[in-house]
Design an enzyme around this catalytic site. Structure first.
Site, PDB file in Angstrom:
ATOM      1  N   GLU A  48       0.526  -1.022   1.054  1.00 26.99           N
ATOM      2  CA  GLU A  48       0.030  -0.094   0.060  1.00 26.99           C
ATOM      3  C   GLU A  48       1.091   1.420  -0.126  1.00 26.99           C
ATOM      4  O   GLU A  48       1.969   1.220  -0.178  1.00 26.99           O
ATOM      5  CB  GLU A  48      -0.955  -0.508   0.734  1.00 26.99           C
ATOM      6  CG  GLU A  48      -1.841  -1.094   1.405  1.00 26.99           C
ATOM      7  CD  GLU A  48      -2.747  -1.173   2.307  1.00 26.99           C
ATOM      8  OE1 GLU A  48      -3.978  -1.681   2.094  1.00 26.99           O
ATOM      9  OE2 GLU A  48      -2.854  -0.408   3.583  1.00 26.99           O
ATOM     10  N   CYS A  57      -1.493  -4.724  -6.092  1.00 28.39           N
ATOM     11  CA  CYS A  57      -1.892  -5.945  -4.926  1.00 28.39           C
ATOM     12  C   CYS A  57      -0.685  -6.761  -5.534  1.00 28.39           C
ATOM     13  O   CYS A  57       0.168  -7.237  -6.534  1.00 28.39           O
ATOM     14  CB  CYS A  57      -3.581  -6.435  -6.286  1.00 28.39           C
ATOM     15  SG  CYS A  57      -4.609  -5.079  -6.425  1.00 28.39           S
ATOM     16  N   GLU A  59      -1.003  -9.540  -7.016  1.00 25.57           N
ATOM     17  CA  GLU A  59      -0.775 -10.438  -7.991  1.00 25.57           C
ATOM     18  C   GLU A  59      -0.241  -9.381  -9.012  1.00 25.57           C
ATOM     19  O   GLU A  59       0.377 -10.238 -10.132  1.00 25.57           O
ATOM     20  CB  GLU A  59      -2.470  -9.787  -8.737  1.00 25.57           C
ATOM     21  CG  GLU A  59      -3.926 -11.420  -7.555  1.00 25.57           C
ATOM     22  CD  GLU A  59      -4.754 -10.112  -6.849  1.00 25.57           C
ATOM     23  OE1 GLU A  59      -5.454 -11.455  -6.549  1.00 25.57           O
ATOM     24  OE2 GLU A  59      -3.661  -9.151  -6.177  1.00 25.57           O
ATOM     25  N   CYS A  90      -8.864  -8.294  -7.672  1.00 28.75           N
ATOM     26  CA  CYS A  90     -10.210  -7.860  -8.157  1.00 28.75           C
ATOM     27  C   CYS A  90     -10.028  -7.461  -9.443  1.00 28.75           C
ATOM     28  O   CYS A  90      -9.457  -8.228 -10.238  1.00 28.75           O
ATOM     29  CB  CYS A  90      -9.336  -6.304  -7.499  1.00 28.75           C
ATOM     30  SG  CYS A  90      -7.827  -5.591  -8.028  1.00 28.75           S
TER      31      CYS A  90
END
Length: 136
Positions: A48, A57, A59, A90
């Site tokens: 983050e 993310c 992934e 997401c």
């Protein structure tokens, strides 16, 4: 027909990185691991940023590691997260995965107890837009 992916190896890699995620804002740590076309496993965790939503993310981190190592395609991917609900990729990560995977690519969703669900990328991103849609 290709052999089934070693989801145990993907689970081990994703669960090893999940606690290392940098998630001071959401406190929601995710790990991901993928099997590349050359048989190597690449993992990532979410990172983050105070300039929300500039984070990355898990992934995306795994995909970046694959590309940096010379991989070109995803044969399978596993996403590891905690909580009662399935931690699926997401929308943006579904599209990122699609760039390097076919609609038939298996996507496993796991939690601390193991694999919770399996999907194909087509099930998570039906009628997707991918590299083949663009002129060569």
């Amino acid at each position: 027909m290709a052999a089934d992916p070693d989801f145990d190896a993907l689970f081990a890699a994703a669960s090893r990185l999940q606690p290392r995620a940098y998630a001071p804002y959401s406190r929601f740590k995710v790990g991901a691991a993928l099997l590349a076309d050359d048989g190597t496993v690449h993992a990532g965790c979410n990172v983050e940023n105070a300039a929300y939503p500039a984070g990355t993310c898990a992934e995306a981190g795994a995909i970046a590691a694959m590309i940096a190592a010379g991989g070109t395609a995803i044969r399978a991917i596993l996403v590891f997260g905690e909580g009662d609900e399935l931690v699926t990729p997401c929308g943006a990560c579904r599209q990122r995965i699609r760039e390097f995977a076919s609609p038939e690519t298996p996507v496993a969703i796991a939690g601390p107890e193991g694999i919770r669900a399996r999907f194909t990328l087509e099930q998570l991103l039906p009628a997707s837009f991918g590299p083949a849609n663009l002129p060569r």
